[in-house]
Scaffold this motif. Structure first.
Motif, PDB file in Angstrom:
ATOM      1  N   VAL A 502       0.832  -1.203   0.000  1.00 64.06           N
ATOM      2  CA  VAL A 502       0.000   0.000   0.000  1.00 64.06           C
ATOM      3  C   VAL A 502       0.866   1.253   0.000  1.00 64.06           C
ATOM      4  O   VAL A 502       0.630   2.199  -0.763  1.00 64.06           O
ATOM      5  CB  VAL A 502      -0.953  -0.005   1.217  1.00 64.06           C
ATOM      6  N   ILE A 503       1.902   1.253   0.827  1.00 61.51           N
ATOM      7  CA  ILE A 503       2.777   2.434   0.945  1.00 61.51           C
ATOM      8  C   ILE A 503       3.490   2.725  -0.372  1.00 61.51           C
ATOM      9  O   ILE A 503       3.537   3.861  -0.842  1.00 61.51           O
ATOM     10  CB  ILE A 503       3.799   2.229   2.081  1.00 61.51           C
ATOM     11  N   THR A 504       4.032   1.675  -0.990  1.00 58.95           N
ATOM     12  CA  THR A 504       4.837   1.879  -2.208  1.00 58.95           C
ATOM     13  C   THR A 504       3.981   2.229  -3.417  1.00 58.95           C
ATOM     14  O   THR A 504       4.462   2.864  -4.352  1.00 58.95           O
ATOM     15  CB  THR A 504       5.668   0.627  -2.525  1.00 58.95           C
ATOM     16  N   HIS A 505       2.712   1.807  -3.426  1.00 62.80           N
ATOM     17  CA  HIS A 505       1.865   2.051  -4.593  1.00 62.80           C
ATOM     18  C   HIS A 505       0.920   3.241  -4.440  1.00 62.80           C
ATOM     19  O   HIS A 505       0.283   3.632  -5.418  1.00 62.80           O
ATOM     20  CB  HIS A 505       1.038   0.800  -4.927  1.00 62.80           C
ATOM     21  N   LEU A 506       0.828   3.810  -3.249  1.00 60.28           N
ATOM     22  CA  LEU A 506      -0.120   4.907  -3.050  1.00 60.28           C
ATOM     23  C   LEU A 506       0.098   6.099  -3.975  1.00 60.28           C
ATOM     24  O   LEU A 506      -0.870   6.712  -4.424  1.00 60.28           O
ATOM     25  CB  LEU A 506      -0.090   5.373  -1.584  1.00 60.28           C
ATOM     26  N   PRO A 507       1.354   6.456  -4.283  1.00 58.44           N
ATOM     27  CA  PRO A 507       1.525   7.619  -5.170  1.00 58.44           C
ATOM     28  C   PRO A 507       0.908   7.438  -6.555  1.00 58.44           C
ATOM     29  O   PRO A 507       0.557   8.423  -7.211  1.00 58.44           O
ATOM     30  CB  PRO A 507       3.054   7.769  -5.259  1.00 58.44           C
ATOM     31  N   THR A 508       0.792   6.197  -7.024  1.00 57.44           N
ATOM     32  CA  THR A 508       0.336   5.969  -8.402  1.00 57.44           C
ATOM     33  C   THR A 508      -0.980   5.212  -8.493  1.00 57.44           C
ATOM     34  O   THR A 508      -1.580   5.161  -9.563  1.00 57.44           O
ATOM     35  CB  THR A 508       1.399   5.183  -9.187  1.00 57.44           C
ATOM     36  N   GLN A 509      -1.440   4.603  -7.403  1.00 55.48           N
ATOM     37  CA  GLN A 509      -2.627   3.765  -7.447  1.00 55.48           C
ATOM     38  C   GLN A 509      -3.722   4.329  -6.545  1.00 55.48           C
ATOM     39  O   GLN A 509      -3.432   4.885  -5.482  1.00 55.48           O
ATOM     40  CB  GLN A 509      -2.289   2.340  -6.976  1.00 55.48           C
TER      41      GLN A 509
END
Length: 656
Positions: A502-509
């Protein structure tokens, strides 16, 4: 005016006996059985794997291995002599084993083609890891049976009779032993009697099975070997032989090392002259084609020199995959930083084996954007994907995938168009990348299965929301990858990895999609009827409902997916979902209150944001509510100490 509930459309609902085209469909105890008319083509009945035999296009369906003209004569001569020998003096089974890249698949292909020309080939099957059905046993027997019917037409009626007499024979729950007996061994025996026992006795038929170690169904492989040897023990004069190739793995070696099997180590049949002929011919062809090499030779004389070529052949040893990969590395047309003349001395200093060569080649693209994602996807996917599908899955442009792969053509086969599958040239590359002690910074961790599971979920969800169609296997890959992930990770790390995702994908997802993914995967982990179950059910269930609440709370318009086919998307699971109790759990009142709090958040969010009346998990039209996470079962007074455990039934209930 209140909006009406979404309509449920059922096709042939509650139908038990009906006909579609040439097939009769029967539902018995919840299982579907299909009966075909006599006019149905046998290939339609069997549905063989189209790219599993010796007729496959090896450029797009690996292994991309074929004997170089004039090489492997001793090994081929030995196998042909065994296959031609009388049944009274030789075994029914020959196992050719050897190290990675020594040419087993090339020899298997040569033998299959040779016996096909002799009209004595029953069929062939080339296993390959992570190549869809070719890495499993499910369609192995049906694929061989289809070839048997073509090679020996007298066997076709017996195969057809087996399928029509036993409608469940081709179901996924039918064993490979039963399928081989009914579809291959028995029809062959019956056909051999019609052709003439004496004629077939003098010239036995052959089945070629390559790369048995590449099959992931190890228990089924063991069952196949045991039943094969039992069949030949009971039928010593049946005019059939089976040629098997594989690496030495315990579950295969332990079954095949016995008097009924002839064992041959390919290392004892590897000739230096074969490798020398291969390298000499390859270099001669490249010298005629490559203008840079032509110019070099005009000014400096022949290249490579005899001394360099001899040293290179000695350095290669007997590994043809090493020879082929090394040659591709030397003449690599995509490497504009150096010439073949520069790279040849470098290869002579590489340690024998493929690891250094793999690392050197991969390092050329390691600095590029999306390198780890593209490589990890190639290694861990359950079947090869075209460039356009890899790009769609990773949500990047196709040219970005090509940019990573173009430098790796020495070890990865890139097709001429974006709609053909990208394949790894040899399984040894996958072994290298999945072993951290060998691949170091190139290591593909099993935890990446979680990212692939999310990528598939995201792709599926986007398609459902836009009304696009997706192949069913793509829907299943979401669950396949998550099962691989939880199987490889400690249970305590699963939620940690989900948080990190969730943390790593939040900027794009979209955050709602990430939380929905966590909810669906944890839900199925708890409720799927599989062996790989979580031990801390309450913890996972609590996190599951919390994720659903977060998805609803973070999305200002959750109705876009609640009112879509998202819930149909959840139906597609490899395992069945149990509609019943998970079991009696002893939990503290405080834990129960936490669980109930998350359920209340879900209901509040739905009530506040969704206009239509919506109830969770509408899998079946007759059920208006599918899930009650907590149901108090104890009639005792629970107002005592909070440290005292209370009994709760955790499960799924249908409420009409």
């Amino acid at each position: 005016m209140a909006e009406s509930q979404p309509a449920h459309v059922a096709i042939l609902r509650n139908a038990h006996h009906f006909q579609i085209g040439e097939q009769q469909n029967y539902i018995i105890n919840g299982n579907q059985y299909i009966y075909y008319n006599d006019q149905t083509p046998l290939t339609q009945l069997l549905q063989p794997i189209p790219d599993a035999s010796h007729h496959r296009d090896i450029k797009i369906s690996p292994p991309n291995s074929a004997c170089f003209p004039g090489t492997r004569k001793n090994a081929i001569r030995m196998i042909v002599a065994w296959a031609n020998s009388t049944l009274l003096w030789n075994t029914h089974v020959l196992w050719l084993y050897g190290f990675v890249g020594c040419g087993k698949s090339a020899i298997a292909l040569a033998i299959a083609l040779k016996f096909e020309r002799k009209k004595r080939l029953v069929g062939s099957f080339f296993f390959f890891r992570n190549a869809g059905d070719r890495s499993r046993m499910a369609r192995f027997a049906a694929t061989l049976a289809s070839q048997l019917a073509s090679a020996i037409p007298e066997a076709a009626p017996f195969i057809r009779k087996a399928v029509t007499d036993e409608p469940g024979l081709l179901n996924s729950n039918s064993s490979v032993v039963a399928q081989l007996r009914r579809l291959v061994y028995e029809p062959f025996k019956a056909a051999a009697k019609q052709v003439g026992v004496f004629k077939t006795f003098l010239k036995p038929f052959l089945i070629v099975i390559d790369g048995l170690d590449e099959c992931g169904d190890r228990n089924e492989v063991v069952a196949f070997i045991d039943d094969m040897l039992d069949f030949f023990k009971k039928n010593p004069l049946v005019p059939l032989r089976i040629f098997i190739t594989s690496r030495v793995e315990q579950h295969i070696q332990g079954r095949l090392e016995q008097d009924q099997v002839r064992l041959k180590n390919l290392a004892n049949h590897c000739s230096r002259g074969d490798v020398d002929a291969f390298m000499r011919t390859c270099f001669e062809a490249e010298k005629r084609r490559n203008p840079v090499i032509k110019s070099y030779i005009r000014n400096h004389g022949d290249w490579p020199t005899k001394e360099d070529k001899d040293q290179l052949v000695d350095h290669i040893g007997g590994s043809f995959i090493f020879a082929s990969t090394l040659f591709n590395y030397i003449i690599d047309p995509s490497n504009d930083q150096s010439t073949p003349m520069d790279r040849l001395p470098h290869t002579l200093n590489m340690n024998p084996g493929l690891d250094n060569l793999y690392a050197s080649t991969l390092s050329r693209s390691q600095h590029l954007p999306h390198f780890p994602e593209v490589i990890s996807t190639l290694v861990l996917m359950f079947e090869p994907l075209p460039i356009i599908n890899i790009a769609e899955l990773l949500e990047i442009e196709p040219f970005e995938v090509v940019r990573v792969l173009i430098n790796l053509q020495a070890i990865i086969h890139i097709p001429g168009t974006d709609d053909l599958p990208v394949t790894i040239c040899h399984t040894s590359l996958r072994d290298f990348l999945e072993t951290e002690s060998r691949s170091a910074s190139f290591f593909v961790p099993p935890s990446y299965h979680l990212k692939l599971s999310y990528h598939h979920f995201s792709l599926n969800l986007r398609a459902f929301l836009s009304g696009n169609w997706i192949p069913k296997r793509f829907l299943l890959f979401n669950g396949f990858h998550f099962q691989e992930f939880v199987g490889a990770m400690p249970e305590s790390s699963v939620c940690v990895e989900l948080d990190q995702l969730v943390i790593t994908h939040l900027p794009t997802q979209p955050s709602a999609h990430l939380h929905l993914f966590s909810f669906t995967r944890l839900f199925f982990w708890v409720f799927e009827d599989s062996d790989n179950k979580p031990e801390q059910v309450l913890l996972i269930l609590t996190r599951c409902i919390d994720s659903l609440a977060l998805a609803l709370e973070s999305d200002p318009t959750p109705g876009t997916w609640i009112k879509s086919d998202f819930w149909q998307l959840m139906r597609y699971s490899y395992y069945y979902v149990r509609n019943g109790l998970v079991g009696r759990l002893e939990i503290h009142q405080e834990q129960a209150m936490t669980l109930e709090h998350h359920i209340q958040r879900v209901e509040t969010a739905i009530g506040a944001k969704v206009v239509v009346r919506f109830l969770l998990f509408t899998f079946y039209p007759t059920q208006s509510r599918f899930f009650d996470a907590v149901s108090r079962s104890s009639s005792e007074n629970s107002m005592g100490s909070k440290c005292r455990p209370d009994h709760y039934e955790i499960g799924m209930f249908a409420r009409h």
